[in-house]
Design an enzyme around this catalytic site. Structure first.
Site, PDB file in Angstrom:
ATOM      1  N   ASP A   1       2.985   6.838  -4.674  1.00 22.53           N
ATOM      2  CA  ASP A   1       3.418   6.368  -3.724  1.00 22.53           C
ATOM      3  C   ASP A   1       4.781   5.345  -4.813  1.00 22.53           C
ATOM      4  OD1 ASP A   1       2.693   4.001  -4.290  1.00 22.53           O
ATOM      5  OD2 ASP A   1       1.190   3.975  -2.674  1.00 22.53           O
TER       6      ASP A   1
ATOM      7  N   HIS B   1      -5.471   1.004   3.348  1.00 17.63           N
ATOM      8  CA  HIS B   1      -4.354   1.550   3.177  1.00 17.63           C
ATOM      9  C   HIS B   1      -4.910   2.063   1.853  1.00 17.63           C
ATOM     10  CE1 HIS B   1      -1.397  -0.994   1.347  1.00 17.63           C
ATOM     11  NE2 HIS B   1      -2.262  -0.684   0.266  1.00 17.63           N
TER      12      HIS B   1
ATOM     13  N   GLU C   1      -1.385   3.333   5.826  1.00 17.90           N
ATOM     14  CA  GLU C   1      -1.060   2.140   6.553  1.00 17.90           C
ATOM     15  C   GLU C   1      -1.798   2.658   8.096  1.00 17.90           C
ATOM     16  OE1 GLU C   1      -0.580   0.144   5.401  1.00 17.90           O
ATOM     17  OE2 GLU C   1       1.588  -1.091   5.292  1.00 17.90           O
TER      18      GLU C   1
ATOM     19  N   ASN D   1      -6.059  -4.145   4.141  1.00 21.26           N
ATOM     20  CA  ASN D   1      -5.439  -3.030   6.010  1.00 21.26           C
ATOM     21  C   ASN D   1      -6.941  -1.966   6.036  1.00 21.26           C
ATOM     22  OD1 ASN D   1      -3.771  -1.814   4.282  1.00 21.26           O
ATOM     23  ND2 ASN D   1      -1.918  -2.531   5.993  1.00 21.26           N
TER      24      ASN D   1
HETATM   25  P1  PGA Z   1      -3.775  -4.255  -5.375  1.00 22.36           P
HETATM   26  O1  PGA Z   1      -3.209  -3.527  -4.152  1.00 22.36           O
HETATM   27  O2  PGA Z   1      -4.439  -3.836  -6.254  1.00 22.36           O
HETATM   28  O3  PGA Z   1      -2.803  -5.457  -6.186  1.00 22.36           O
HETATM   29  O4  PGA Z   1      -4.272  -4.926  -4.270  1.00 22.36           O
HETATM   30  C1  PGA Z   1      -3.874  -1.822  -4.312  1.00 22.36           C
HETATM   31  C2  PGA Z   1      -3.685  -1.525  -3.004  1.00 22.36           C
HETATM   32  O5  PGA Z   1      -2.833  -1.922  -1.972  1.00 22.36           O
HETATM   33  O6  PGA Z   1      -3.349  -0.767  -2.578  1.00 22.36           O
END
Ligand code: PGA
Length: 244
Positions: A67, A138, A143, A136
């Site tokens: 992404d 995702h 999302e 959450n």
């Molecule tokens: P993080 O993010 O590794 O910074 O916790 C993971 C994500 O949001 O997919």
């Protein structure tokens, strides 16, 4: 889903690096799906070290990132293109032309998403997809919601994600509100998936993976339909594990 619970983040990073490295050793021209965020940084550091020690060759590897914020310039230090260059690509012998991140500068995001999805298919599909997970649930920027998209698409970020990602920005208003992301289908098409989960704040999202249900309000639960997922989590994320 194969589950590996590590004592801490260092162990998680070392285990993940071993799996990534094995993939590249077994198939030097592997197509890797990569992720940004804090979680994979320890693994990227180890892979860079292996490369610098002459133990791992990235010269034939092709990568596709999950992404990118939209809109964002590639040179913006908050862009995922910048993150990947800084945390991995500049430290290994990969051909930068073989590294792909959705283009946050594209004039037409829909055209860019279609191009990106096609580019993955044209390369023969992803051999090993690395994933983190949001608080959450995702994966990529898919999302939680009533519906999920199967292919690469433009999406609005949820308040939860904007808040979580604001730690990388001076102020929350600076966090982009949209992103381009591979879809759930793009992710599930990968031959193998490596999911890394670190930290107590991911515990609830992680525990949903140990139930039989698939819920669109925790997109990571869709991984249950994939036949070859390795989940590596640390003790902080796993806690006492699923409720008995
Ligand atoms: P993080 O993010 O590794 O910074 O916790 C993971 C994500 O949001 O997919």
């Amino acid at each position: 889903m194969r589950v590996i619970v590590c004592e801490n983040y260092e162990e998680l990073s070392a285990q993940a690096a071993k799996i990534m490295a094995s993939q590249i050793i077994l198939k030097p021209n592997s197509i890797l799906g990569l992720a940004t965020g804090s979680t994979p940084v320890g693994m990227y550091n180890r892979l860079a070290e292996m490369n610098q020690n002459g133990d791992l060759d990235f010269s034939k590897v092709i990568t596709f990132n999950l992404d990118e914020y939209y809109p964002i310039e590639k040179t913006n230090c908050q862009s995922y293109r910048y993150f990947m260059n800084e945390n991995l690509f500049s430290k290994i012998n990969i051909d930068i032309n073989n590294t792909h991140v959705p283009n946050g500068e594209a004039a037409d995001p829909m055209v860019e998403c279609a191009r990106y999805e096609r580019a993955i298919a044209d390369c023969g599909g992803i051999d090993l997809q690395l994933l983190g997970i949001g608080q959450n649930g995702h994966i990529g920027f898919n999302e939680p919601g009533e519906t999920l998209s199967s292919v690469t698409h433009i999406t609005d970020l949820t308040e939860n994600t904007i808040k979580a990602n604001s730690r990388f920005f001076d102020k929350i208003e600076d966090v982009p509100k949209k992103a381009l992301t591979m879809g759930i289908g793009s992710i599930l098409k990968a031959k193998k998936i490596l999911l890394l989960v670190s930290g107590q704040n991911k515990h609830d999202a992680l525990m949903d993976l140990f139930t039989p249900e698939i819920k669109t309000n925790n997109p990571a639960t869709l991984l249950k339909v994939h036949p070859d997922v390795i989940l590596i989590c640390d003790r902080a994320a796993y806690g006492d594990g699923p409720a008995k």
